[in-house]
Write a protein that holds these residues in place. Structure first.
Motif, PDB file in Angstrom:
ATOM      1  N   ASP A   1      32.561  36.896  30.487  1.00  0.00           N
ATOM      2  CA  ASP A   1      31.393  36.356  29.880  1.00  0.00           C
ATOM      3  C   ASP A   1      31.372  37.017  28.398  1.00  0.00           C
ATOM      4  O   ASP A   1      31.723  38.209  28.138  1.00  0.00           O
ATOM      5  N   CYS A   2      30.673  36.288  27.329  1.00  0.00           N
ATOM      6  CA  CYS A   2      30.450  36.847  26.314  1.00  0.00           C
ATOM      7  C   CYS A   2      29.136  37.217  25.818  1.00  0.00           C
ATOM      8  O   CYS A   2      28.572  38.088  24.955  1.00  0.00           O
ATOM      9  N   TYR A   3      28.046  37.163  26.892  1.00  0.00           N
ATOM     10  CA  TYR A   3      26.727  37.481  26.845  1.00  0.00           C
ATOM     11  C   TYR A   3      26.355  37.611  28.381  1.00  0.00           C
ATOM     12  O   TYR A   3      26.734  36.756  29.250  1.00  0.00           O
ATOM     13  N   PRO A   4      25.306  38.305  28.590  1.00  0.00           N
ATOM     14  CA  PRO A   4      24.709  38.387  30.074  1.00  0.00           C
ATOM     15  C   PRO A   4      24.445  37.266  30.600  1.00  0.00           C
ATOM     16  O   PRO A   4      23.486  36.501  30.009  1.00  0.00           O
ATOM     17  N   SER A   5      24.773  36.892  31.776  1.00  0.00           N
ATOM     18  CA  SER A   5      24.540  35.622  32.473  1.00  0.00           C
ATOM     19  C   SER A   5      25.204  35.488  33.741  1.00  0.00           C
ATOM     20  O   SER A   5      25.886  36.328  34.361  1.00  0.00           O
ATOM     21  N   ALA A   6      24.612  34.784  34.515  1.00  0.00           N
ATOM     22  CA  ALA A   6      25.292  34.446  36.053  1.00  0.00           C
ATOM     23  C   ALA A   6      26.006  33.132  35.879  1.00  0.00           C
ATOM     24  O   ALA A   6      25.622  32.220  35.402  1.00  0.00           O
ATOM     25  N   SER A   7      27.353  33.547  35.950  1.00  0.00           N
ATOM     26  CA  SER A   7      28.497  32.470  35.763  1.00  0.00           C
ATOM     27  C   SER A   7      29.633  32.551  36.675  1.00  0.00           C
ATOM     28  O   SER A   7      29.640  33.396  37.547  1.00  0.00           O
ATOM     29  N   TRP A   8      30.499  31.716  36.446  1.00  0.00           N
ATOM     30  CA  TRP A   8      31.998  31.538  37.261  1.00  0.00           C
ATOM     31  C   TRP A   8      32.861  32.740  36.775  1.00  0.00           C
ATOM     32  O   TRP A   8      33.681  32.904  37.407  1.00  0.00           O
ATOM     33  N   SER A   9      32.422  33.461  35.643  1.00  0.00           N
ATOM     34  CA  SER A   9      33.421  34.589  35.409  1.00  0.00           C
ATOM     35  C   SER A   9      33.661  35.882  36.438  1.00  0.00           C
ATOM     36  O   SER A   9      32.729  35.796  37.225  1.00  0.00           O
ATOM     37  N   VAL A  10      34.842  36.340  36.301  1.00  0.00           N
ATOM     38  CA  VAL A  10      34.867  37.576  37.222  1.00  0.00           C
ATOM     39  C   VAL A  10      34.741  38.871  36.580  1.00  0.00           C
ATOM     40  O   VAL A  10      34.722  40.012  37.079  1.00  0.00           O
TER      41      VAL A  10
ATOM     42  N   LYS B   1      32.922  42.005  38.354  1.00  0.00           N
ATOM     43  CA  LYS B   1      32.114  41.281  39.375  1.00  0.00           C
ATOM     44  C   LYS B   1      32.699  41.346  40.939  1.00  0.00           C
ATOM     45  O   LYS B   1      34.068  41.817  40.839  1.00  0.00           O
ATOM     46  N   ALA B   2      32.172  41.152  41.896  1.00  0.00           N
ATOM     47  CA  ALA B   2      32.951  41.125  43.141  1.00  0.00           C
ATOM     48  C   ALA B   2      34.352  40.408  43.317  1.00  0.00           C
ATOM     49  O   ALA B   2      35.209  40.776  43.838  1.00  0.00           O
ATOM     50  N   ALA B   3      34.175  39.063  42.629  1.00  0.00           N
ATOM     51  CA  ALA B   3      35.436  38.266  42.578  1.00  0.00           C
ATOM     52  C   ALA B   3      36.610  38.994  41.969  1.00  0.00           C
ATOM     53  O   ALA B   3      37.587  38.645  42.438  1.00  0.00           O
ATOM     54  N   ALA B   4      36.209  39.744  41.075  1.00  0.00           N
ATOM     55  CA  ALA B   4      37.703  40.564  40.249  1.00  0.00           C
ATOM     56  C   ALA B   4      38.588  41.270  41.260  1.00  0.00           C
ATOM     57  O   ALA B   4      39.641  41.170  41.169  1.00  0.00           O
ATOM     58  N   TYR B   5      37.495  42.054  42.128  1.00  0.00           N
ATOM     59  CA  TYR B   5      38.321  42.701  43.149  1.00  0.00           C
ATOM     60  C   TYR B   5      39.323  41.730  44.156  1.00  0.00           C
ATOM     61  O   TYR B   5      40.454  42.071  44.602  1.00  0.00           O
ATOM     62  N   THR B   6      38.600  40.777  44.519  1.00  0.00           N
ATOM     63  CA  THR B   6      39.241  39.699  45.383  1.00  0.00           C
ATOM     64  C   THR B   6      40.607  39.027  44.886  1.00  0.00           C
ATOM     65  O   THR B   6      41.713  38.990  45.248  1.00  0.00           O
TER      66      THR B   6
ATOM     67  N   LYS C   1      52.878  26.428  48.990  1.00  0.00           N
ATOM     68  CA  LYS C   1      53.720  26.368  47.984  1.00  0.00           C
ATOM     69  C   LYS C   1      55.058  25.764  48.649  1.00  0.00           C
ATOM     70  O   LYS C   1      55.138  25.793  50.140  1.00  0.00           O
ATOM     71  N   PRO C   2      55.789  24.866  48.083  1.00  0.00           N
ATOM     72  CA  PRO C   2      56.110  24.540  46.842  1.00  0.00           C
ATOM     73  C   PRO C   2      55.088  23.338  46.241  1.00  0.00           C
ATOM     74  O   PRO C   2      55.333  22.857  45.146  1.00  0.00           O
ATOM     75  N   PHE C   3      54.148  22.742  47.180  1.00  0.00           N
ATOM     76  CA  PHE C   3      53.530  21.664  46.642  1.00  0.00           C
ATOM     77  C   PHE C   3      52.422  22.059  45.425  1.00  0.00           C
ATOM     78  O   PHE C   3      51.928  21.167  44.851  1.00  0.00           O
ATOM     79  N   CYS C   4      52.220  23.441  45.642  1.00  0.00           N
ATOM     80  CA  CYS C   4      50.970  23.729  44.761  1.00  0.00           C
ATOM     81  C   CYS C   4      51.644  25.343  44.461  1.00  0.00           C
ATOM     82  O   CYS C   4      51.859  25.949  45.185  1.00  0.00           O
ATOM     83  N   MET C   5      51.865  25.265  43.061  1.00  0.00           N
ATOM     84  CA  MET C   5      52.645  26.589  42.614  1.00  0.00           C
ATOM     85  C   MET C   5      51.525  27.369  41.705  1.00  0.00           C
ATOM     86  O   MET C   5      52.223  28.400  41.093  1.00  0.00           O
ATOM     87  N   GLY C   6      50.555  27.404  41.616  1.00  0.00           N
ATOM     88  CA  GLY C   6      49.643  28.273  40.974  1.00  0.00           C
ATOM     89  C   GLY C   6      47.990  27.858  40.928  1.00  0.00           C
ATOM     90  O   GLY C   6      47.715  26.594  41.366  1.00  0.00           O
ATOM     91  N   THR C   7      47.308  28.693  40.352  1.00  0.00           N
ATOM     92  CA  THR C   7      45.880  28.558  40.143  1.00  0.00           C
ATOM     93  C   THR C   7      45.303  28.872  38.735  1.00  0.00           C
ATOM     94  O   THR C   7      45.763  29.605  38.299  1.00  0.00           O
ATOM     95  N   LEU C   8      44.887  27.842  38.064  1.00  0.00           N
ATOM     96  CA  LEU C   8      44.411  28.138  36.743  1.00  0.00           C
ATOM     97  C   LEU C   8      42.736  28.640  36.931  1.00  0.00           C
ATOM     98  O   LEU C   8      41.987  28.252  37.726  1.00  0.00           O
ATOM     99  N   PHE C   9      42.745  29.725  36.237  1.00  0.00           N
ATOM    100  CA  PHE C   9      41.464  30.193  36.190  1.00  0.00           C
ATOM    101  C   PHE C   9      40.383  29.648  35.054  1.00  0.00           C
ATOM    102  O   PHE C   9      41.021  29.745  34.005  1.00  0.00           O
ATOM    103  N   TRP C  10      39.287  29.492  35.329  1.00  0.00           N
ATOM    104  CA  TRP C  10      38.208  29.112  34.350  1.00  0.00           C
ATOM    105  C   TRP C  10      37.208  30.141  34.179  1.00  0.00           C
ATOM    106  O   TRP C  10      36.641  30.585  34.803  1.00  0.00           O
ATOM    107  N   GLN C  11      37.198  30.435  32.768  1.00  0.00           N
ATOM    108  CA  GLN C  11      36.074  31.564  32.621  1.00  0.00           C
ATOM    109  C   GLN C  11      36.134  32.813  33.100  1.00  0.00           C
ATOM    110  O   GLN C  11      35.635  33.341  33.837  1.00  0.00           O
ATOM    111  N   PHE C  12      37.092  33.352  32.472  1.00  0.00           N
ATOM    112  CA  PHE C  12      37.574  35.013  33.126  1.00  0.00           C
ATOM    113  C   PHE C  12      36.478  35.879  32.810  1.00  0.00           C
ATOM    114  O   PHE C  12      36.335  36.611  33.535  1.00  0.00           O
TER     115      PHE C  12
END
Length: 181
Positions: A40-49, A57-62, A27-38
């Motif tokens: 899933d709409c069906y069972p899969s191994a993906s980037w979602s949390v 998933k584990a990442a949701a708690y992090t 901060k202040p050079f980077c002011m945030g993070t955009l989340f991709w694929q919050f």
């Protein structure tokens, strides 16, 4: 396959921690993070949390921890341990940074509490020490730092391994069981 999916979720959680820590501490050079694929709409191994059934998933708690308005982030920079605290609050914050260097078998080698005051909407390096001073002659592969900014009953402190976990000398586990009727 189940183990692979679970371990990949732990790697994802660790990746999110490091990415968000890098963004927030710059901060202040980077002011945030955009989340991709919050989610899933069906069972899969993906980037979602969140899984398709909305379980975390584990990442949701992090993510919940790293996006708190006031948070500490530890990094190894060169041969030093650096802990930076970020505040997104629009008022000053006063609290304590609690740091422990601990061996894998639970012995505390170093412990320090630092009173810190952060300005409104700020980033501040609170702790920066050479690892050889903190670790002494101990093998860094067998050490980790446990840290938190402030004490709460619900938050667990963050943990950062100081070496390579693959080279760690883990103690042999012992188990006792007693069957009662």
């Amino acid at each position: 396959m189940t183990d692979w999916v679970y371990l990949s979720q732990l790697v994802q959680a660790d990746a999110y921690y490091h990415a968000v820590a890098a963004h927030r501490t710059n901060k202040p050079f980077c002011m945030g993070t955009l989340f991709w694929q919050f989610n899933d709409c069906y069972p899969s191994a993906s980037w979602s949390v969140l899984n398709y059934n909305h379980s975390s998933k584990a990442a949701a708690y992090t993510i919940q921890k790293v996006f708190k308005p006031v948070q500490a982030f530890a990094r190894i920079r060169g041969d030093s341990l650096s802990i930076t605290v970020v505040s997104d609050l629009l008022k000053p914050v006063t609290n304590e940074l609690i740091i422990k260097i601990i061996t894998i078998d639970g012995n505390v080698l170093f412990q320090k509490t630092i009173a810190a005051e952060l300005g409104a909407n700020s980033v501040q390096v609170i702790f920066n020490e050479p690892l050889n001073r903190l670790c002494g002659s101990n093998n860094r592969d067998n050490l980790y730092v446990q840290y938190s900014f402030g004490k709460t009953k619900t938050d667990l402190p963050f943990v950062l391994l100081l070496g390579d976990i693959k080279k760690a000398t883990l103690p042999r586990p012992t188990f006792e069981a007693k069957l009662t009727q």
